[in-house]
Design an enzyme around this catalytic site. Structure first.
Site, short mmCIF file in Angstrom:
data_model
loop_
_atom_site.label_atom_id
_atom_site.label_comp_id
_atom_site.label_asym_id
_atom_site.label_seq_id
_atom_site.Cartn_x
_atom_site.Cartn_y
_atom_site.Cartn_z
N GLU A 175 0.74 -1.21 -0.14
CA GLU A 175 -0.09 -0.10 0.04
C GLU A 175 1.10 1.32 0.04
OE1 GLU A 175 -4.43 -1.15 2.41
OE2 GLU A 175 -2.83 -0.26 3.34
N GLU A 261 -6.47 -7.20 -0.62
CA GLU A 261 -6.90 -6.76 0.60
C GLU A 261 -8.26 -6.05 0.81
OE1 GLU A 261 -3.47 -5.31 3.18
OE2 GLU A 261 -5.06 -3.96 4.30
#
Length: 346
Positions: A175, A261
């Site tokens: 991320e 995710e």
């Protein structure tokens, strides 16, 4: 000094990889091939990306669904054969994800940066277990920062062992935070060749800006390489129509997506489950045939951690009492999605 010691430990991890495998799979570079040969009709097939679709060797669209393991640094106790076998046989998962923490973040401190050998050993334990259970697995470099040099060291070691084993997808930057897309592209242009040197056919997952939300920006100027997916992350309590609009725009522009995710609660990983928003996201994923991984197999005191702290490290010993509300919703979603797409596997 720390970098040179870490690189030495990486080499040591390869030399002792037979000790880190919990699955009984071969510890040689042919581990994936040996495990696959034991299956009469293996589910796992080499994957490739065409347009916005993930395809198997026969050219069929592949939609994968399963839970992600938590940060290896804090929840490495779940990186074992019993847990991954349970995710396959009792949850209906056909994929999982090894989240290898690249650096300290909040209360996640025993990262690759601090103990590279532990990180590599746990990654291999999870990968070997997935291979033994005829599952796909994402080898995830779980980083929020630009950790280019350590990423290259990690993926060199992993790909030198596993080569083009078809079970493995590589997620090169979990991320990226407030980082410009050009920096992410530059990073990808250096890490992808490291992976492709030993695993030329592997599918690689590229992170996108702002916690993997700005997929529409990535779609304006994709990375110039084949067999790429781009990660979209969401937490249903926070990310709603506006984030799906970004995803729709990316898909319309031809950008292939994977939800590597997600959660049903707020973006903090805590708070109540938003069942209505969760269903809207799953309907979107089904309509667009997007693979989904749910966060996470961990025992922290928060909504998104699926397992009670009193549970065994070995998932084969879990009873219903050890599964939190989110675990039961995730298991139901996984089982239903994979029954829809792969009924013969359940």
């Amino acid at each position: 000094m720390r970098t040179s010691i870490a690189f030495f430990l990486l080499s040591a991890a390869i030399a002792t990889s037979g000790l880190c495998s919990c699955s009984g799979a071969s510890s040689t570079s042919s581990a994936g091939q040996d495990a696959s040969a034991d299956s009469v009709e293996a589910f796992v097939s080499p994957l490739h990306v065409s347009g916005t679709a993930l395809l198997n060797a026969a050219g069929d669209t592949v939609v994968l669904t399963g839970p992600s393991l938590g940060w290896h640094s804090n929840w490495g106790r779940f990186y074992n054969a019993g847990t991954i076998k349970t995710l396959k046989e009792k949850w209906g998962a056909n994929i999982t994800r090894a989240a290898i923490g690249a650096h300290a973040s909040g209360d996640c401190v025993n990262s690759f940066e601090a103990d590279s050998a532990n990180a590599v050993n746990l990654a291999m334990a999870a990968i070997d277990a997935a291979i033994a259970n005829d599952m796909y697995i994402i080898c995830d470099w779980h980083s929020h920062n630009n950790t280019l040099e350590n990423a290259k060291k990690f993926f060199t070691v992993i790909t030198e062992k596993y080569g083009d084993t078809p079970n493995i997808l590589y997620e090169i930057w979990n991320e990226p935070l407030e980082i410009q897309w050009q920096e992410i592209k530059d990073y990808a242009s250096e890490v992808i060749p490291v992976i492709r040197k030993n695993a030329p056919g592997a599918v690689v997952i590229v992170g996108t800006p702002k916690w993997d939300q700005d997929v529409d920006i990535a779609a304006e100027s994709p990375v110039e390489a084949d067999n790429l997916l781009y990660s979209l992350h969401y937490y249903a309590g926070t990310h709603k129509d506006w984030n799906r609009e970004k995803a729709d725009k990316a898909l319309a522009a031809g950008l292939p997506l994977i939800v590597s995710e997600c959660g049903s609660m707020d973006h903090t990983g805590d708070g109540p489950i938003d069942y209505e928003s969760w269903k809207a996201w799953m309907d979107w994923a089904d309509a667009n045939k997007v693979s989904v991984l749910m966060w996470d197999i961990a025992d922290k005191d928060e909504t998104c951690s699926m397992i009670q702290s009193t549970a065994s490290s070995d998932g084969s010993e879990w009873t219903e009492d050890y599964l939190k509300e989110w675990a039961k919703l995730a298991r139901k979603t996984i089982s239903e999605r994979n029954a829809k797409h792969y009924p013969a596997q359940l």
